[in-house]
Scaffold this active site. Structure first.
Site, PDB file in Angstrom:
ATOM      1  N   ASN A 251      51.775  43.489  -0.345  1.00 57.47           N
ATOM      2  CA  ASN A 251      52.690  44.096  -1.310  1.00 57.47           C
ATOM      3  C   ASN A 251      53.803  43.131  -1.733  1.00 57.47           C
ATOM      4  O   ASN A 251      54.769  43.540  -2.377  1.00 57.47           O
ATOM      5  CB  ASN A 251      53.332  45.356  -0.716  1.00 57.47           C
ATOM      6  CG  ASN A 251      52.334  46.471  -0.525  1.00 57.47           C
ATOM      7  OD1 ASN A 251      51.366  46.603  -1.271  1.00 57.47           O
ATOM      8  ND2 ASN A 251      52.557  47.286   0.491  1.00 57.47           N
TER       9      ASN A 251
ATOM     10  N   HIS B 270      53.857  59.697  -1.878  1.00 54.61           N
ATOM     11  CA  HIS B 270      53.707  59.047  -0.574  1.00 54.61           C
ATOM     12  C   HIS B 270      53.836  60.049   0.567  1.00 54.61           C
ATOM     13  O   HIS B 270      54.523  61.076   0.451  1.00 54.61           O
ATOM     14  CB  HIS B 270      54.772  57.952  -0.427  1.00 54.61           C
ATOM     15  CG  HIS B 270      54.571  57.070   0.750  1.00 54.61           C
ATOM     16  ND1 HIS B 270      55.204  57.282   1.956  1.00 54.61           N
ATOM     17  CD2 HIS B 270      53.802  55.955   0.916  1.00 54.61           C
ATOM     18  CE1 HIS B 270      54.844  56.340   2.815  1.00 54.61           C
ATOM     19  NE2 HIS B 270      53.999  55.522   2.210  1.00 54.61           N
TER      20      HIS B 270
ATOM     21  N   GLU C  23      56.730  59.307  -7.700  1.00 56.68           N
ATOM     22  CA  GLU C  23      56.820  57.862  -7.553  1.00 56.68           C
ATOM     23  C   GLU C  23      56.881  57.237  -8.940  1.00 56.68           C
ATOM     24  O   GLU C  23      56.436  57.831  -9.932  1.00 56.68           O
ATOM     25  CB  GLU C  23      55.615  57.319  -6.778  1.00 56.68           C
ATOM     26  CG  GLU C  23      55.553  57.813  -5.343  1.00 56.68           C
ATOM     27  CD  GLU C  23      54.440  57.167  -4.543  1.00 56.68           C
ATOM     28  OE1 GLU C  23      54.195  55.959  -4.722  1.00 56.68           O
ATOM     29  OE2 GLU C  23      53.817  57.870  -3.735  1.00 56.68           O
TER      30      GLU C  23
ATOM     31  N   SER D 130      51.147  53.993  -5.158  1.00 57.98           N
ATOM     32  CA  SER D 130      50.746  52.860  -4.326  1.00 57.98           C
ATOM     33  C   SER D 130      49.248  52.692  -4.176  1.00 57.98           C
ATOM     34  O   SER D 130      48.767  51.570  -3.967  1.00 57.98           O
ATOM     35  CB  SER D 130      51.382  52.984  -2.939  1.00 57.98           C
ATOM     36  OG  SER D 130      50.974  54.185  -2.300  1.00 57.98           O
TER      37      SER D 130
ATOM     38  N   ASP E  63      60.879  57.656  -6.438  1.00 57.05           N
ATOM     39  CA  ASP E  63      60.647  56.615  -5.429  1.00 57.05           C
ATOM     40  C   ASP E  63      59.978  55.453  -6.147  1.00 57.05           C
ATOM     41  O   ASP E  63      58.814  55.536  -6.532  1.00 57.05           O
ATOM     42  CB  ASP E  63      59.755  57.172  -4.324  1.00 57.05           C
ATOM     43  CG  ASP E  63      59.315  56.099  -3.320  1.00 57.05           C
ATOM     44  OD1 ASP E  63      59.771  54.948  -3.437  1.00 57.05           O
ATOM     45  OD2 ASP E  63      58.502  56.416  -2.433  1.00 57.05           O
TER      46      ASP E  63
ATOM     47  N   HIS F 284      57.132  50.574  -5.554  1.00 55.15           N
ATOM     48  CA  HIS F 284      56.166  49.612  -6.080  1.00 55.15           C
ATOM     49  C   HIS F 284      56.451  49.209  -7.526  1.00 55.15           C
ATOM     50  O   HIS F 284      55.680  48.438  -8.103  1.00 55.15           O
ATOM     51  CB  HIS F 284      54.749  50.179  -5.960  1.00 55.15           C
ATOM     52  CG  HIS F 284      54.323  50.400  -4.543  1.00 55.15           C
ATOM     53  ND1 HIS F 284      53.696  49.440  -3.791  1.00 55.15           N
ATOM     54  CD2 HIS F 284      54.478  51.475  -3.720  1.00 55.15           C
ATOM     55  CE1 HIS F 284      53.461  49.905  -2.574  1.00 55.15           C
ATOM     56  NE2 HIS F 284      53.919  51.138  -2.506  1.00 55.15           N
TER      57      HIS F 284
ATOM     58  N   LYS G 118      58.560  45.292  -0.441  1.00 54.49           N
ATOM     59  CA  LYS G 118      57.513  44.902  -1.387  1.00 54.49           C
ATOM     60  C   LYS G 118      57.996  43.695  -2.200  1.00 54.49           C
ATOM     61  O   LYS G 118      57.967  42.580  -1.722  1.00 54.49           O
ATOM     62  CB  LYS G 118      57.137  46.079  -2.291  1.00 54.49           C
ATOM     63  CG  LYS G 118      56.216  47.114  -1.635  1.00 54.49           C
ATOM     64  CD  LYS G 118      56.946  48.073  -0.763  1.00 54.49           C
ATOM     65  CE  LYS G 118      56.041  49.137  -0.182  1.00 54.49           C
ATOM     66  NZ  LYS G 118      56.784  50.039   0.738  1.00 54.49           N
TER      67      LYS G 118
END
Length: 384
Positions: free
Chosen positions: A53, A139, A177, A181, A205, A208, A237
């Site tokens: 990541n 997540h 998110e 992910s 969130d 990523h 990440k």
């Protein structure tokens, strides 16, 4: 002859482990040498790493390493206490200030991990009678916290704003998110924000997306022109380090300082790490070449792999290749490892039972040649 039964915990552990093995879902740790780079070794074998990541390649960046070393020289090793005792240093304060300046918020609350930040956010904010609406593919830290919170949690279909509209009520907390992910796709943040009543809150969130997307790497929300009430960013990440922060307004920050137990009762991140993270923001903010490199690699990957069975197009460095069964995902991953490519087979319960996949990730430390080599190997293995 006396027969002694195993205690209940022994039986439970043995049965659970055996069930995992029979389902082909057993996981194990592998000690790697250099696993935070684009190349590493495991035992006697060397691999090209397509499972990291570390999107911007900062985990091995010499300038960032020197900043952390300088932080240790200036500030010592550990923080030695929780933030409200003596664990909050001038370095932590500087990191919070830099995050706020960079992302446009008045408060940033630091945590030791994204998992902790997500759980602290939901546990602290939600009370009985509240409505929590979460994307179905959020997540595990968010879903678990929602299940354990006193609120009523409902999950809307992945990136389905129509379904969200059917569930939304005043004063709800909507959580998604920014970049997912396991799928690498982005949330429709503008559409989500536009469908919310004025009294509802949005939390994103962006583990990523931060560093990778948006102007100067400010993330998914910046790219979408959205400012959620709560923004969670993690440092494991694109930042190349570890930890996390919740960005919010002044009063919410004060509230979290009082009631976010993961923050109040955990030892603060090392001040040297906070010092290095502040430097990482400067690198992310100013080194556009890292994001440009990712765009070049993503275009190469698309040109080489778009015709492959299971290919999924994404705008992020996360490139899933759908396999279906766990057995096939493991078989393909193992075949690629024999050719020197380290890819992770993602299986249930991380993804649905029939949604096993290879999770390919690109980083700024890869080259076009690396991606071309991977594409050739993928084609050979998938055609066998």
């Amino acid at each position: 002859m006396i027969c002694f039964m195993k205690p209940a915990f022994d039986q439970r552990i043995a049965l659970a482990l055996e069930e995992r093995r029979q389902q082909g879902l057993n996981r194990q740790l592998t000690g790697l040498c250099g696993g935070n780079g684009s190349r590493f070794s495991a035992g006697e074998h060397a691999y090209l790493n397509f499972s990291s990541n570390d999107y911007l390649g900062l985990a091995t960046d010499a300038e960032l390493a020197n900043a952390w070393k300088k932080g240790i020289d200036l500030l010592g090793n550990g923080s030695a206490a929780s933030p409200l005792v003596t664990g909050f240093s001038s370095a932590h304060q500087a990191l919070e200030s830099r995050l706020c300046q960079w992302l446009g918020y008045s408060r940033a609350i630091l945590f030791s991990s994204g998992f902790s930040a997500n759980q602290a956010m939901l546990f602290a904010l939600l009370q009985k009678g509240d409505l929590l609406l979460q994307d179905k593919l959020n997540h595990a830290s968010l879903i678990e916290a929602g299940m354990l919170s006193p609120a009523t949690m409902k999950r809307f279909k992945h990136n389905d704003v129509t379904h969200l509209k059917a569930l939304i009520e005043p004063n709800a907390l909507v959580v998604t998110e920014g970049v997912f992910s396991m799928d690498g796709d982005s949330a429709p943040l503008q559409a989500i924000e536009q469908c919310l009543p004025n009294s509802a809150w949005l939390a994103v969130d962006d583990a990523h997306g931060i560093g990778v997307l948006g102007e100067q790497g400010r993330g998914s929300c910046n790219q979408a022109g959205v400012k959620p009430q709560i923004l969670v960013v993690t440092f494991g990440k694109a930042f190349g380090l570890s930890g996390a922060a919740i960005l919010c307004d002044e009063s919410t920050g004060d509230y979290l300082t009082q009631f976010a137990r993961h923050h109040v009762y955990s030892t603060a991140m090392p001040p040297s790490l906070a010092y290095a993270l502040t430097h990482a923001i400067d690198l992310i903010d100013t080194q556009q070449w890292r994001r440009d490199k990712l765009q070049e690699l993503q275009a190469c990957y698309h040109d080489q792999c778009a015709s492959l069975e299971g290919y999924v197009e994404t705008d992020s460095p996360i490139k899933p290749v759908l396999m279906g069964s766990s057995a096939r995902a493991l078989s393909v991953a193992n075949a690629l490892r024999e050719q020197g490519f380290w890819l992770t087979a993602i299986r249930s319960p991380t993804v649905p039972v029939d949604g096993a996949r290879l999770r390919i990730t690109l980083t700024a430390n890869h080259t076009v040649e690396h991606v071309t080599q991977l594409a050739s190997a993928l084609k050979r293995v998938l055609e066998d």
